[in-house]
Motif scaffolding. Structure first.
Motif, PDB file in Angstrom:
ATOM      1  N   UNK A  22      60.514  35.054  25.002  1.00 19.54           N
ATOM      2  CA  UNK A  22      59.894  34.997  26.473  1.00 19.54           C
ATOM      3  C   UNK A  22      60.996  33.889  27.216  1.00 19.54           C
ATOM      4  N   UNK A  23      61.049  34.160  28.504  1.00 19.80           N
ATOM      5  CA  UNK A  23      61.714  33.361  29.239  1.00 19.80           C
ATOM      6  C   UNK A  23      60.708  32.802  30.291  1.00 19.80           C
ATOM      7  N   UNK A  24      60.489  31.859  30.759  1.00 21.02           N
ATOM      8  CA  UNK A  24      59.377  31.125  31.514  1.00 21.02           C
ATOM      9  C   UNK A  24      59.951  30.396  32.580  1.00 21.02           C
ATOM     10  N   UNK A  25      59.571  30.736  33.744  1.00 18.93           N
ATOM     11  CA  UNK A  25      59.689  30.188  35.107  1.00 18.93           C
ATOM     12  C   UNK A  25      58.580  29.817  35.992  1.00 18.93           C
ATOM     13  N   UNK A  26      58.843  28.907  36.893  1.00 19.67           N
ATOM     14  CA  UNK A  26      58.144  28.738  37.905  1.00 19.67           C
ATOM     15  C   UNK A  26      58.432  28.804  39.316  1.00 19.67           C
ATOM     16  N   UNK A  27      57.520  29.478  40.154  1.00 20.43           N
ATOM     17  CA  UNK A  27      58.177  29.667  41.570  1.00 20.43           C
ATOM     18  C   UNK A  27      57.161  29.265  42.466  1.00 20.43           C
ATOM     19  N   UNK A  28      57.523  28.700  43.412  1.00 22.20           N
ATOM     20  CA  UNK A  28      56.545  27.931  44.444  1.00 22.20           C
ATOM     21  C   UNK A  28      55.863  29.223  45.235  1.00 22.20           C
ATOM     22  N   UNK A  29      54.624  29.003  45.571  1.00 26.18           N
ATOM     23  CA  UNK A  29      53.806  30.105  46.071  1.00 26.18           C
ATOM     24  C   UNK A  29      54.475  30.503  47.255  1.00 26.18           C
ATOM     25  N   UNK A  30      54.900  29.424  48.298  1.00 28.00           N
ATOM     26  CA  UNK A  30      55.559  29.767  49.312  1.00 28.00           C
ATOM     27  C   UNK A  30      56.846  30.247  49.336  1.00 28.00           C
ATOM     28  N   UNK A  31      57.650  30.510  48.198  1.00 30.98           N
ATOM     29  CA  UNK A  31      59.076  30.965  48.260  1.00 30.98           C
ATOM     30  C   UNK A  31      58.968  32.546  47.978  1.00 30.98           C
ATOM     31  N   UNK A  32      58.656  33.141  49.256  1.00 31.90           N
ATOM     32  CA  UNK A  32      58.811  34.606  49.011  1.00 31.90           C
ATOM     33  C   UNK A  32      59.875  35.147  48.631  1.00 31.90           C
ATOM     34  N   UNK A  33      60.960  34.545  49.220  1.00 38.33           N
ATOM     35  CA  UNK A  33      62.437  35.263  48.687  1.00 38.33           C
ATOM     36  C   UNK A  33      62.390  34.981  47.290  1.00 38.33           C
ATOM     37  N   UNK A  34      62.166  33.657  46.668  1.00 36.54           N
ATOM     38  CA  UNK A  34      62.318  33.385  45.478  1.00 36.54           C
ATOM     39  C   UNK A  34      61.518  34.586  44.495  1.00 36.54           C
ATOM     40  N   UNK A  35      60.200  34.635  45.031  1.00 37.22           N
ATOM     41  CA  UNK A  35      59.543  35.667  44.120  1.00 37.22           C
ATOM     42  C   UNK A  35      59.997  36.925  44.120  1.00 37.22           C
ATOM     43  N   UNK A  36      60.522  37.554  45.164  1.00 35.73           N
ATOM     44  CA  UNK A  36      61.119  38.786  45.186  1.00 35.73           C
ATOM     45  C   UNK A  36      62.179  38.957  44.245  1.00 35.73           C
ATOM     46  N   UNK A  37      63.089  37.820  44.227  1.00 39.05           N
ATOM     47  CA  UNK A  37      64.298  37.894  43.315  1.00 39.05           C
ATOM     48  C   UNK A  37      63.643  37.867  41.951  1.00 39.05           C
ATOM     49  N   UNK A  38      62.676  37.070  41.561  1.00 41.25           N
ATOM     50  CA  UNK A  38      62.465  37.203  40.135  1.00 41.25           C
ATOM     51  C   UNK A  38      61.808  38.213  39.712  1.00 41.25           C
ATOM     52  N   UNK A  39      61.030  38.918  40.526  1.00 38.06           N
ATOM     53  CA  UNK A  39      60.284  40.281  40.227  1.00 38.06           C
ATOM     54  C   UNK A  39      61.363  41.355  40.132  1.00 38.06           C
ATOM     55  N   UNK A  40      62.529  41.163  40.892  1.00 38.07           N
ATOM     56  CA  UNK A  40      63.544  42.401  40.543  1.00 38.07           C
ATOM     57  C   UNK A  40      64.497  41.986  39.378  1.00 38.07           C
ATOM     58  N   UNK A  41      64.463  40.683  38.900  1.00 35.51           N
ATOM     59  CA  UNK A  41      65.249  40.265  37.728  1.00 35.51           C
ATOM     60  C   UNK A  41      64.192  40.718  36.564  1.00 35.51           C
ATOM     61  N   UNK A  42      62.951  41.126  36.654  1.00 40.80           N
ATOM     62  CA  UNK A  42      62.253  41.699  35.401  1.00 40.80           C
ATOM     63  C   UNK A  42      61.000  40.815  35.255  1.00 40.80           C
ATOM     64  N   UNK A  43      60.942  39.751  35.640  1.00 37.71           N
ATOM     65  CA  UNK A  43      59.878  38.679  35.650  1.00 37.71           C
ATOM     66  C   UNK A  43      58.284  39.355  36.283  1.00 37.71           C
TER      67      UNK A  43
END
Length: 148
Positions: A115-136
């Motif tokens: 497992x690869x674990x990350x944290x993404x700040x709730x307000x970081x919409x661009x970051x969330x979008x990136x990590x979803x595209x990366x498969x998280x």
């Protein structure tokens, strides 16, 4: 554009701190540390059990990853990695370098990790979008309440 990884060391804490400061700004973090404090923190991490890799594009440093291996809390013997910081410079974004970097980390550094674990700040919409595209996928929601 192709990228490669280069392991960072304590000699690189200045560059890592500069990029970490830009990451803090870009993700909207409330982290108040200045460059000197970020350097000290990065040095402490690298002298402990943290690893860092630069994302190299041609001859340029496009970003970095900071991570630490750990054992699964519930299943001893299962290896995981916590990817604490992942940064791609603004001028390198939108060119799939970030996704290439994640793929390289998985292939070269995170082999055998369950497992690869990350944290993404709730307000970081661009970051969330990136990590979803990366498969998280979202797993948990960290909540806070100010008590002032």
């Amino acid at each position: 554009m192709e990228i490669r990884l280069r392991a960072a060391s304590t000699k690189d804490v200045g560059l890592l701190a500069d990029m970490n400061k830009r990451l803090i700004e870009d993700e909207g973090s409330s982290n108040p540390l200045d460059r000197e404090q970020l350097q000290a923190r990065m040095r402490n991490w690298l002298e402990a059990d943290w690893k860092a890799d630069f994302l190299i594009c041609g001859e340029e440093t496009a970003g970095y990853a900071l991570y630490r291996f750990k054992e699964n809390d519930y299943h001893p013997g299962i290896k995981e990695v916590y990817l604490r910081q992942y940064f791609v410079g603004r001028e390198y974004r939108g060119k799939r370098l970030g996704l290439q970097g994640v793929a390289l980390l998985k292939e070269l550094r995170f082999k055998g990790v369950a497992t690869i674990e990350i944290d993404v700040l709730e307000e970081n919409r661009l970051g969330k979008s990136f990590w979803l595209r990366a498969g998280f996928e979202p797993y948990a929601c960290n909540m806070r309440m100010r008590n002032t």
